[in-house]
Design an enzyme around this catalytic site. Structure first.
Site, PDB file in Angstrom:
ATOM      1  N   LYS A   1      -9.949   8.178   5.304  1.00 54.08           N
ATOM      2  CA  LYS A   1      -9.090   7.096   4.842  1.00 54.08           C
ATOM      3  C   LYS A   1      -9.675   6.369   3.632  1.00 54.08           C
ATOM      4  O   LYS A   1      -8.960   5.808   2.817  1.00 54.08           O
ATOM      5  CB  LYS A   1      -8.867   6.113   5.992  1.00 54.08           C
TER       6      LYS A   1
ATOM      7  N   ARG B   1      -9.410  -8.155   7.340  1.00 51.12           N
ATOM      8  CA  ARG B   1     -10.451  -7.565   8.182  1.00 51.12           C
ATOM      9  C   ARG B   1     -11.522  -6.920   7.306  1.00 51.12           C
ATOM     10  O   ARG B   1     -11.288  -6.576   6.151  1.00 51.12           O
ATOM     11  CB  ARG B   1      -9.865  -6.489   9.103  1.00 51.12           C
TER      12      ARG B   1
ATOM     13  N   TRP C   1      -0.336  -2.933  -7.505  1.00 51.80           N
ATOM     14  CA  TRP C   1      -1.371  -1.921  -7.720  1.00 51.80           C
ATOM     15  C   TRP C   1      -1.618  -1.736  -9.216  1.00 51.80           C
ATOM     16  O   TRP C   1      -2.763  -1.661  -9.658  1.00 51.80           O
ATOM     17  CB  TRP C   1      -0.949  -0.593  -7.087  1.00 51.80           C
TER      18      TRP C   1
ATOM     19  N   THR D   1      -3.301  -3.678  -0.183  1.00 49.44           N
ATOM     20  CA  THR D   1      -3.040  -3.899  -1.601  1.00 49.44           C
ATOM     21  C   THR D   1      -1.966  -4.966  -1.784  1.00 49.44           C
ATOM     22  O   THR D   1      -2.080  -5.852  -2.638  1.00 49.44           O
ATOM     23  CB  THR D   1      -2.601  -2.577  -2.266  1.00 49.44           C
TER      24      THR D   1
ATOM     25  N   LYS E   1      -0.595  -1.628   2.424  1.00 46.29           N
ATOM     26  CA  LYS E   1      -0.494  -2.930   3.082  1.00 46.29           C
ATOM     27  C   LYS E   1      -1.563  -3.914   2.587  1.00 46.29           C
ATOM     28  O   LYS E   1      -1.246  -5.062   2.252  1.00 46.29           O
ATOM     29  CB  LYS E   1      -0.600  -2.707   4.597  1.00 46.29           C
TER      30      LYS E   1
ATOM     31  N   ALA F   1      -6.344  -1.167  14.810  1.00 49.12           N
ATOM     32  CA  ALA F   1      -5.126  -1.526  15.545  1.00 49.12           C
ATOM     33  C   ALA F   1      -4.637  -0.408  16.450  1.00 49.12           C
ATOM     34  O   ALA F   1      -3.835  -0.655  17.346  1.00 49.12           O
ATOM     35  CB  ALA F   1      -4.022  -1.921  14.570  1.00 49.12           C
TER      36      ALA F   1
ATOM     37  N   PHE G   1       6.301   3.319  -7.191  1.00 54.01           N
ATOM     38  CA  PHE G   1       5.661   4.490  -7.794  1.00 54.01           C
ATOM     39  C   PHE G   1       6.493   4.906  -8.998  1.00 54.01           C
ATOM     40  O   PHE G   1       7.719   4.705  -9.021  1.00 54.01           O
ATOM     41  CB  PHE G   1       5.568   5.647  -6.795  1.00 54.01           C
TER      42      PHE G   1
ATOM     43  N   PHE H   1      -2.478  -0.968  10.552  1.00 51.55           N
ATOM     44  CA  PHE H   1      -1.492   0.106  10.736  1.00 51.55           C
ATOM     45  C   PHE H   1      -0.064  -0.446  10.719  1.00 51.55           C
ATOM     46  O   PHE H   1       0.208  -1.460  10.098  1.00 51.55           O
ATOM     47  CB  PHE H   1      -1.804   0.909  11.988  1.00 51.55           C
TER      48      PHE H   1
END
Length: 556
Positions: free
Chosen positions: A105, A94, A409, A73, A71, A273, A381, A301
């Site tokens: 994480k 944030r 990415w 990214t 998200k 969140a 991917f 999230f």
């Protein structure tokens, strides 16, 4: 491909003064933290506050899985893509918490070639905002216990102290503690607790405050305890407001950094969140809207948590109206929701995809309840197949959503051009009519049930006796018109993290509730959600190091 930190450390950053100048921000309106970080002055806001707002794009996601969604990214890459298209755009994010950074994480600066930099600074101490919030929180705790020790003129009941200490680290051993042991001079013995800084009410207050005056008013309303008569005791009652505000004076100002492609990034505040409201600061978002034609922001999230709170709490309080929502997923994550184990996600599996796409479907339906247009994007991917893409694209378009692949990415802004074009098309041709999910005057239990049934898909809500008593008391104190902030696992639409996909036939279990009177919402604790996380068996901290030249390694 190189690691995120290697890419970030090889980046050629512009001095932040040059990044700011591209948005018409003069050097006098910056408070510099070295060459590449700055805070924006209060004077800047006075100069720009009467400008018209730009368009607001919210980036959210399906429920997070071990397969990854991307998200942040996507948010960064979309901002970079708009820059490549010559659009006047900025992103608003944030700040990362040290807890997950050293836990499991990792950091929260984006990934690959869609990152904000300086990456190490952002993920570690940054400009000290979290330290200031932690200090203000613990100052209030110290003043409260000192008041009890020094005669307790307010008649605070030590058995009904609500205010918890905090630190920005995952430390399960501090969830439940006993303080005041030792001699009489060491304080009254009582049970106490810690929360992680991102769950502190002061974090929420900082992120929702308009200015210093509003900040102080909100700080003063914090309910820290009840007295022996059952009446609330506030931070104002303890004369703590001014000193807390002094600690937060600089933290209240938004931070400006840049992406790898020199798009501006306002990074400010960082509530989780799952246990808090999950949005960056109102001040940063409002400032961004005055500086640019397009603002890309994110909420934490999945859409059941971050987006719901962004829309029902932040937008309600700040008068914001999002113009579009980007909903992020991956083929891998959808197959994981369809029951494929993590080590088999690289294999084409259309049957599993069809089973798992119901999670995406529910999030699409949820956003559409707010009457905001949705663009679905897939982080690509190398193992994805054209058949999988075609199925998801058709699925989304049948539900009225624009669709685009994202390769940010691997390619940065270039990989986000297709997504940026779909977002622009949505902004130009699909005007929204944003409205919140429930009215202020609805009762607290009805608000909770509305979120549980409409957003999570629950059949009903159950309440422990403690939760029912707390909600009744909160309404009797006059806080029944506040929005609700649901504390729930991020891994499932339900409050049971093992229920993937689109669960049905379940009940949301509310075990407790409390009012964050300063922030302006009521928190409902569901399931087994914790406000102080713990470290995993092998913390990320074990792989982080710094060499003799000060170069950090192992951060991700």
């Amino acid at each position: 491909m190189k690691s995120d930190i290697e890419i970030a450390q090889e980046a050629v950053m512009k001095p932040i003064k040059e990044v700011a100048a591209a948005y018409g921000i003069a050097e006098d309106d910056l408070e510099l933290y070295g060459k590449y970080k700055a805070k924006l002055t209060d004077e800047l806001w006075e100069k720009i506050k009467d400008r018209p707002d730009g368009k607001l794009v919210l980036v959210t996601a399906i429920n997070p899985t071990p397969a990854g969604e991307g998200k942040t990214t996507t948010t960064v890459g979309l901002g970079e893509a708009f820059g490549r298209m010559g659009k006047n755009a900025i992103i608003a994010l944030r700040e990362p918490s040290l807890g997950p950074c050293f836990g499991i994480k990792g950091g929260a600066a984006g990934g690959g070639y869609a990152q904000v930099v300086p990456m190490e600074d952002l993920n570690l101490h940054f400009t000290g905002d979290f330290h200031a919030i932690t200090s203000a929180n613990n100052l209030l705790a110290a003043l409260l216990d000192n008041h009890i020790q020094q005669g307790n003129a307010l008649g605070i009941d030590p058995r009904q102290v609500l205010w918890k200490r905090c630190e920005d680290m995952n430390d399960r051993a501090l969830r439940n503690i006993v303080i005041g042991l030792g001699a009489k001079a060491d304080g009254m013995v009582r049970e106490d607790h810690f929360v992680i800084t991102v769950a502190s009410e002061i974090m929420a207050i900082l992120c929702l405050a308009d200015n210093m005056e509003d900040l102080k008013a909100r700080l003063g309303r914090i309910i820290v305890a009840y007295n022996f008569a059952g009446e609330p005791v506030t931070a104002d009652d303890l004369h703590a407001t001014g000193s807390m505000a002094a600690l937060l004076k600089d933290a209240l100002k938004p931070n400006l950094i840049q992406t790898l492609e020199h798009t501006g990034a306002l990074v400010h505040g960082g509530p989780f969140a799952n246990i808090a409201h999950g949005c960056n600061s109102v001040r940063a978002t409002r400032t961004a809207l005055k500086l640019c034609d397009i603002v890309v922001t994110e909420a934490g999230f999945g859409a059941d948590l971050g987006a719901e709170k962004f829309l029902d709490i932040k937008c309600r309080m700040a008068g914001l109206k999002p113009d579009a929502v980007v909903l992020v997923a991956t083929v891998r994550a959808l197959k994981y929701n369809g029951g494929v184990p993590k080590d088999r996600l690289a294999e084409e599996n259309l049957d599993a995809l069809k089973r798992g796409i119901v999670n995406l479907e529910k999030h699409i339906e949820n956003i559409q309840k707010y009457h905001v247009p949705v663009v679905v994007t897939l982080n690509s991917f190398i193992t994805d197949t054209e058949a999988e893409y075609a199925y998801i694209k058709r699925f989304c378009e049948e539900r009225g959503c624009d669709f685009a692949l994202s390769e940010v990415w691997a390619k940065g802004g270039e990989g986000g051009l297709a997504l940026a074009e779909r977002v622009l098309n949505t902004l130009e041709n699909k005007p929204g009519d944003f409205r919140v999910l429930y009215p202020d005057e609805m009762g607290l239990k009805d608000k909770i049930k509305t979120v549980a049934t409409e957003i999570y898909g629950a059949d009903d809500v159950s309440y422990s006796p403690a939760a029912s008593k707390a909600l009744k008391r909160i309404e009797e104190m006059g806080f029944g018109d506040l929005p609700v902030c649901m504390a729930k696992t991020q891994y499932s639409l339900s409050d049971d993290q093992t229920k993937l996909g689109r669960p049905a036939g379940f009940t949301i279990n509310v075990r407790d509730a409390y009012v964050s009177a300063g922030a302006g919402f009521v928190v409902a604790l569901t399931g087994s959600i914790m406000t102080m996380p713990g470290l995993p068996k092998k913390p990320a901290a074990e792989n982080i190091d710094v060499d003799k030249n000060g170069r950090i390694t192992g951060l991700f």
